[in-house]
Design an enzyme around this catalytic site. Structure first.
Site, PDB file in Angstrom:
ATOM      1  CE1 TYR A  25      -3.528   2.757   0.896  1.00 45.20           C
ATOM      2  CE2 TYR A  25      -1.872   3.426   2.631  1.00 45.20           C
ATOM      3  CZ  TYR A  25      -3.006   3.758   1.774  1.00 45.20           C
ATOM      4  OH  TYR A  25      -3.491   4.919   1.959  1.00 45.20           O
ATOM      5  CB  SER A 107      -3.639  11.723   5.614  1.00 45.94           C
ATOM      6  OG  SER A 107      -4.826  11.226   4.811  1.00 45.94           O
ATOM      7  CD  GLN A 128      -5.488  15.012   2.863  1.00 46.32           C
ATOM      8  OE1 GLN A 128      -5.631  14.280   3.454  1.00 46.32           O
ATOM      9  NE2 GLN A 128      -6.143  14.830   1.459  1.00 46.32           N
ATOM     10  CE1 TYR A 130      -7.511  12.819  -0.903  1.00 39.11           C
ATOM     11  CE2 TYR A 130      -7.715  11.850   1.114  1.00 39.11           C
ATOM     12  CZ  TYR A 130      -7.000  11.912  -0.060  1.00 39.11           C
ATOM     13  OH  TYR A 130      -5.735  11.314   0.164  1.00 39.11           O
ATOM     14  NE  ARG A 165      -3.987   4.604  -5.063  1.00 43.63           N
ATOM     15  CZ  ARG A 165      -4.302   5.528  -3.952  1.00 43.63           C
ATOM     16  NH1 ARG A 165      -4.405   4.947  -2.651  1.00 43.63           N
ATOM     17  NH2 ARG A 165      -4.655   6.705  -4.187  1.00 43.63           N
ATOM     18  CE  LYS A 255      -0.164  15.888  -1.421  1.00 44.22           C
ATOM     19  NZ  LYS A 255      -0.776  14.515  -2.292  1.00 44.22           N
ATOM     20  CG  HIS A 279      -2.456  11.278  -4.745  1.00 46.19           C
ATOM     21  ND1 HIS A 279      -3.660  12.205  -4.414  1.00 46.19           N
ATOM     22  CD2 HIS A 279      -2.411  10.327  -3.841  1.00 46.19           C
ATOM     23  CE1 HIS A 279      -4.039  11.649  -3.335  1.00 46.19           C
ATOM     24  NE2 HIS A 279      -3.546  10.754  -2.909  1.00 46.19           N
ATOM     25  NE  ARG A 282      -0.899   6.193  -2.610  1.00 46.49           N
ATOM     26  CZ  ARG A 282      -0.760   4.885  -2.099  1.00 46.49           C
ATOM     27  NH1 ARG A 282       0.416   4.291  -2.561  1.00 46.49           N
ATOM     28  NH2 ARG A 282      -1.574   4.288  -1.597  1.00 46.49           N
TER      29      ARG A 282
END
Length: 394
Positions: A25, A107, A128, A130, A165, A255, A279, A282
């Site tokens: 990961y 995060s 951070q 989202y 991924r 970002k 990223h 990713r």
């Protein structure tokens, strides 16, 4: 656990200590991982100008960032689930960053919640965020971060949908829900007894700390992937910055910028900084590397906001390269996750010491004594490099 001589050593140490699914990961990218490899290769290809007979006895690595003086132009960027690589890992990483005098960013999808990290340090850190469909949840997170004196907000914009991924599916982290997936991960954990004892047993709870209000106290890795798939918001546009700005009155950093036009939009709409980033390879595979994207973006908007960068950084030399290309600060990603997974807070602290030492050597050998003097004049231009190689082969 052996002591690493470089950030690359920490990668190997992490591979030996972490369960396979967790190492994959951290280490992996999306699709065929073309961009992941480009980030490293293109940064390695940036040629510095060696200059001699300069007085480099005193080198100052400090710089100012959003009104604060930091010891190094380096920060620990946000990494999801980093807290699972060591016992309450984000707390350990935040302490190492604080001791080194550099920023730490937590995060949204961290193992440790905001309040736990805040209780573990004495100075403000970054958060951070989202764009989530549930705006009430976002508002509550920003209010929590503000109430805990988080000093900057990084708003990640390159993940309206999660990238594919494949390593996560092959390793058993994703794609095998329920009891079968749990058993596969437990088996891998048992093959790493030091991690199983320290983190698997004594590092609980294993959950998304910031998402407990919506996922519940019994949430786990399966809930993480289900939540990501259903709650990241593909409808997000630049207009949504108004919502973020209305809830956040500190420095706002965007970002995931790879295009000068997007950088212009970020500056026009009032962002205080941007992070040139793909990223870590990713998300959209096949896009350009950070090293290639950074120069044109810094030239386009560098006088309007603070330009930062991440991606492919494995050494202090890489940090110097990105600074010379136009970044004001460089965020570490996998490098600190490897160090954390290898040796916890001590590993991250040692990594930052390695980065600092490597930066000092690189600056001395380019005849540079101040961070402010690191610019494109410290680089061998691509044209000059090609001409030199052609002449050597003639």
């Amino acid at each position: 656990m052996g002591k690493a001589a470089s950030a690359l050593d920490y990668r190997e140490l992490a591979r030996r200590r972490l369960p396979h699914f967790l190492f994959e990961y951290v280490d992996g990218g999306s699709y065929g991982e073309v961009t992941l490899r480009r980030n490293i290769a293109d940064l390695e290809a940036v040629a510095l100008r060696q200059r001699v007979l300069n007085n480099v006895s005193e080198i100052d690595l400090s710089t100012e960032l959003f009104g604060q003086r930091i010891r190094l132009p380096v920060g620990l960027g946000p990494i999801g689930l980093a807290g699972l690589t060591a016992r309450r890992g984000e707390v350990q990483a935040a302490r190492a960053a604080e001791a080194a005098g550099v920023p730490f960013c937590l995060s949204t999808v961290s193992a440790c919640p905001l309040a736990e990290v805040a209780a573990g340090v004495t100075k403000p850190f970054w958060f951070q965020l989202y764009m989530i469909r549930d705006r009430v949840f976002m508002r509550d997170l920003m209010q929590t971060a503000r109430g805990l004196d988080c000093s900057a907000l990084i708003f990640t914009v390159d993940m309206p949908v999660p990238g594919s991924r494949y390593r996560d599916q092959r390793s058993g982290l994703a794609g095998a829900p329920g009891v079968l997936g749990d058993m596969r991960r437990v088996w891998q954990a048992l093959k790493r007894p030091s991690w199983a004892w320290d983190v698997g047993i004594h590092g609980r709870p294993h959950q998304l700390g910031n998402a407990v209000p919506v996922l519940g106290n019994d949430s786990g890795l399966n809930d993480y992937f289900a939540w990501m798939s259903s709650n990241f918001d593909p409808t997000v546009t630049w207009k949504d910055l108004d919502f973020i700005r209305s809830e956040w009155n500190g420095p706002l950093i965007i970002k995931g910028i790879l295009d000068p036009e997007d950088a212009h939009d970020a500056a026009r709409l009032g962002a205080d900084g941007i992070i040139v980033s793909n990223h870590g390879g990713r998300q959209l595979d096949g896009v350009q590397s950070t090293a290639v994207a950074l120069g044109p973006i810094a030239e386009a908007v560098g006088d309007q906001l603070t330009v930062m960068a991440d991606g492919g950084v494995r050494s202090g030399l890489d940090v110097v390269r990105l600074l010379a290309l136009g970044a004001k600060t460089v965020l570490l990603g996998r490098a600190w996750a490897y160090a954390l997974g290898s040796d916890g807070q001590r590993g991250v602290a040692h990594l930052l010491q390695l980065i600092e030492a490597e930066m000092r050597v690189a600056m001395a050998l380019t005849g540079t004594t101040r961070i402010a003097d690191l610019d494109r004049s410290k680089l061998v231009s691509a044209e000059a490099g090609a001409n030199n190689r052609a002449a050597a082969l003639a």
